[in-house]
Design a protein around this motif. Structure first.
Motif, PDB file in Angstrom:
ATOM      1  N   TYR A   1       0.875  -1.163   0.000  1.00 34.72           N
ATOM      2  CA  TYR A   1       0.000   0.000   0.000  1.00 34.72           C
ATOM      3  C   TYR A   1       0.914   1.215   0.000  1.00 34.72           C
ATOM      4  O   TYR A   1       1.848   1.291   0.780  1.00 34.72           O
ATOM      5  N   SER A   2       0.671   2.171  -0.850  1.00 38.75           N
ATOM      6  CA  SER A   2       1.547   3.334  -0.942  1.00 38.75           C
ATOM      7  C   SER A   2       1.285   4.291   0.218  1.00 38.75           C
ATOM      8  O   SER A   2       0.297   5.008   0.229  1.00 38.75           O
ATOM      9  N   LEU A   3       2.176   4.278   1.195  1.00 42.18           N
ATOM     10  CA  LEU A   3       2.031   5.124   2.374  1.00 42.18           C
ATOM     11  C   LEU A   3       2.894   6.374   2.301  1.00 42.18           C
ATOM     12  O   LEU A   3       2.707   7.295   3.080  1.00 42.18           O
ATOM     13  N   ASN A   4       3.833   6.406   1.383  1.00 42.79           N
ATOM     14  CA  ASN A   4       4.815   7.476   1.354  1.00 42.79           C
ATOM     15  C   ASN A   4       4.187   8.866   1.327  1.00 42.79           C
ATOM     16  O   ASN A   4       4.552   9.733   2.109  1.00 42.79           O
ATOM     17  N   SER A   5       3.241   9.096   0.442  1.00 43.51           N
ATOM     18  CA  SER A   5       2.628  10.425   0.365  1.00 43.51           C
ATOM     19  C   SER A   5       1.656  10.656   1.518  1.00 43.51           C
ATOM     20  O   SER A   5       1.499  11.776   1.987  1.00 43.51           O
ATOM     21  N   GLU A   6       1.015   9.591   1.985  1.00 44.75           N
ATOM     22  CA  GLU A   6       0.052   9.711   3.087  1.00 44.75           C
ATOM     23  C   GLU A   6       0.715  10.218   4.365  1.00 44.75           C
ATOM     24  O   GLU A   6       0.206  11.113   5.014  1.00 44.75           O
ATOM     25  N   ILE A   7       1.846   9.619   4.730  1.00 44.64           N
ATOM     26  CA  ILE A   7       2.463   9.966   6.012  1.00 44.64           C
ATOM     27  C   ILE A   7       3.143  11.330   5.981  1.00 44.64           C
ATOM     28  O   ILE A   7       3.505  11.860   7.015  1.00 44.64           O
ATOM     29  N   LYS A   8       3.277  11.904   4.794  1.00 47.09           N
ATOM     30  CA  LYS A   8       3.909  13.219   4.686  1.00 47.09           C
ATOM     31  C   LYS A   8       2.894  14.334   4.468  1.00 47.09           C
ATOM     32  O   LYS A   8       3.259  15.454   4.159  1.00 47.09           O
ATOM     33  N   LYS A   9       1.602  14.029   4.663  1.00 50.21           N
ATOM     34  CA  LYS A   9       0.559  15.035   4.457  1.00 50.21           C
ATOM     35  C   LYS A   9       0.589  16.141   5.497  1.00 50.21           C
ATOM     36  O   LYS A   9       0.116  17.233   5.248  1.00 50.21           O
ATOM     37  N   GLY A  10       1.093  15.853   6.675  1.00 48.49           N
ATOM     38  CA  GLY A  10       1.098  16.848   7.736  1.00 48.49           C
ATOM     39  C   GLY A  10       2.241  16.626   8.701  1.00 48.49           C
ATOM     40  O   GLY A  10       2.987  15.657   8.592  1.00 48.49           O
ATOM     41  N   VAL A  11       2.354  17.527   9.655  1.00 46.42           N
ATOM     42  CA  VAL A  11       3.396  17.415  10.673  1.00 46.42           C
ATOM     43  C   VAL A  11       3.144  16.171  11.517  1.00 46.42           C
ATOM     44  O   VAL A  11       4.056  15.415  11.818  1.00 46.42           O
ATOM     45  N   VAL A  12       1.882  15.958  11.887  1.00 44.39           N
ATOM     46  CA  VAL A  12       1.494  14.787  12.676  1.00 44.39           C
ATOM     47  C   VAL A  12       0.380  14.060  11.931  1.00 44.39           C
ATOM     48  O   VAL A  12      -0.659  14.644  11.634  1.00 44.39           O
ATOM     49  N   VAL A  13       0.617  12.792  11.620  1.00 46.62           N
ATOM     50  CA  VAL A  13      -0.391  11.956  10.968  1.00 46.62           C
ATOM     51  C   VAL A  13      -0.583  10.719  11.838  1.00 46.62           C
ATOM     52  O   VAL A  13       0.385  10.037  12.173  1.00 46.62           O
ATOM     53  N   ILE A  14      -1.838  10.475  12.210  1.00 46.94           N
ATOM     54  CA  ILE A  14      -2.160   9.326  13.061  1.00 46.94           C
ATOM     55  C   ILE A  14      -3.100   8.400  12.305  1.00 46.94           C
ATOM     56  O   ILE A  14      -4.144   8.832  11.817  1.00 46.94           O
ATOM     57  N   TYR A  15      -2.728   7.129  12.218  1.00 46.42           N
ATOM     58  CA  TYR A  15      -3.607   6.112  11.660  1.00 46.42           C
ATOM     59  C   TYR A  15      -4.308   5.440  12.828  1.00 46.42           C
ATOM     60  O   TYR A  15      -3.649   4.929  13.737  1.00 46.42           O
ATOM     61  N   ILE A  16      -5.640   5.470  12.806  1.00 39.13           N
ATOM     62  CA  ILE A  16      -6.427   4.919  13.905  1.00 39.13           C
ATOM     63  C   ILE A  16      -7.386   3.850  13.397  1.00 39.13           C
ATOM     64  O   ILE A  16      -7.619   3.729  12.192  1.00 39.13           O
ATOM     65  N   HIS A  17      -7.933   3.093  14.334  1.00 39.93           N
ATOM     66  CA  HIS A  17      -9.032   2.168  14.061  1.00 39.93           C
ATOM     67  C   HIS A  17      -9.954   2.252  15.265  1.00 39.93           C
ATOM     68  O   HIS A  17      -9.490   2.178  16.404  1.00 39.93           O
ATOM     69  N   PRO A  18     -11.265   2.435  15.050  1.00 41.21           N
ATOM     70  CA  PRO A  18     -12.189   2.643  16.170  1.00 41.21           C
ATOM     71  C   PRO A  18     -12.265   1.481  17.164  1.00 41.21           C
ATOM     72  O   PRO A  18     -12.718   1.675  18.283  1.00 41.21           O
ATOM     73  N   LYS A  19     -11.790   0.312  16.798  1.00 46.30           N
ATOM     74  CA  LYS A  19     -11.841  -0.832  17.715  1.00 46.30           C
ATOM     75  C   LYS A  19     -10.749  -0.773  18.782  1.00 46.30           C
ATOM     76  O   LYS A  19     -10.749  -1.575  19.701  1.00 46.30           O
ATOM     77  N   PHE A  20      -9.831   0.171  18.666  1.00 43.85           N
ATOM     78  CA  PHE A  20      -8.724   0.262  19.612  1.00 43.85           C
ATOM     79  C   PHE A  20      -8.850   1.537  20.438  1.00 43.85           C
ATOM     80  O   PHE A  20      -8.733   2.640  19.911  1.00 43.85           O
ATOM     81  N   LYS A  21      -9.056   1.380  21.750  1.00 41.10           N
ATOM     82  CA  LYS A  21      -9.242   2.541  22.632  1.00 41.10           C
ATOM     83  C   LYS A  21      -7.987   3.408  22.715  1.00 41.10           C
ATOM     84  O   LYS A  21      -8.072   4.593  23.011  1.00 41.10           O
ATOM     85  N   GLU A  22      -6.826   2.841  22.444  1.00 34.99           N
ATOM     86  CA  GLU A  22      -5.577   3.596  22.473  1.00 34.99           C
ATOM     87  C   GLU A  22      -5.588   4.720  21.439  1.00 34.99           C
ATOM     88  O   GLU A  22      -4.921   5.737  21.606  1.00 34.99           O
ATOM     89  N   CYS A  23      -6.356   4.533  20.374  1.00 36.70           N
ATOM     90  CA  CYS A  23      -6.419   5.532  19.307  1.00 36.70           C
ATOM     91  C   CYS A  23      -7.054   6.830  19.799  1.00 36.70           C
ATOM     92  O   CYS A  23      -6.580   7.918  19.471  1.00 36.70           O
ATOM     93  N   GLU A  24      -8.100   6.727  20.577  1.00 31.09           N
ATOM     94  CA  GLU A  24      -8.736   7.927  21.131  1.00 31.09           C
ATOM     95  C   GLU A  24      -7.805   8.599  22.133  1.00 31.09           C
ATOM     96  O   GLU A  24      -7.682   9.818  22.164  1.00 31.09           O
ATOM     97  N   ARG A  25      -7.128   7.802  22.926  1.00 28.62           N
ATOM     98  CA  ARG A  25      -6.218   8.346  23.946  1.00 28.62           C
ATOM     99  C   ARG A  25      -5.063   9.129  23.300  1.00 28.62           C
ATOM    100  O   ARG A  25      -4.691  10.193  23.773  1.00 28.62           O
TER     101      ARG A  25
END
Length: 153
Positions: free
Chosen positions: A48-72
């Motif tokens: 999956y091409s992540l190179n451009s995705e992770i450089k979209k901003g200063v901070v980029v967070i990949y989350i999934h709603p099933k993981f409570k750590e993502c909200e934290r």
């Protein structure tokens, strides 16, 4: 004995096999259906091409709603007045492929995956520690200074 809607899940921490209902296992992500609505096998071989995705901003967070750590982790960034770019993996057109690529890139099994200035920093524990010792803020400020043209004297 037939168990409908249940599957076997091996719990690494407990070393046991448990039966869980579909959706109870946080690693059980959405199914992939083809155009006819049938379940289809998804290949995770192609990256999956992540190179451009992770450089979209200063901070980029990949989350999934099933993981409570993502909200934290998002709360931690709000606590330092940062509004990161948040990518919900479950809403991607191919969530399993995206998660597979993130796991392969980061060597971490589960979200959140936090990228600072285009580089993987870590998950919840690393961000929590980095904010407490100001490493995260220093990385962000250094990146911002380089973009704006300011430098320390």
């Amino acid at each position: 004995m037939i168990l409908l809607g249940l599957k076997r899940v091996f719990h690494k921490n407990m070393g046991t096999v448990c039966l869980t209902k579909r959706g109870d296992d946080p690693n059980d992500f959405d199914e992939v259906r083809n155009s006819e609505g049938n379940l289809s096998e998804m290949s995770t071989d192609e990256p999956y091409s992540l190179n451009s995705e992770i450089k979209k901003g200063v901070v980029v967070i990949y989350i999934h709603p099933k993981f409570k750590e993502c909200e934290r982790v998002q709360e931690l960034f709000r606590s330092i007045n940062m509004k990161p770019i948040v990518v919900d993996v479950s809403k991607d057109s191919n969530p399993k492929k995206l998660l597979h690529s993130l796991k392969k890139l980061t060597k971490d099994p589960n979200p959140p995956y936090v990228f600072l200035t285009g580089k993987y920093f870590g998950g919840l524990n690393e961000i929590d520690a980095g904010i407490k010792n100001h490493t995260v803020q220093k990385i962000i400020n250094k990146w911002l200074d380089s973009r704006v043209g300011f430098s320390e004297y």
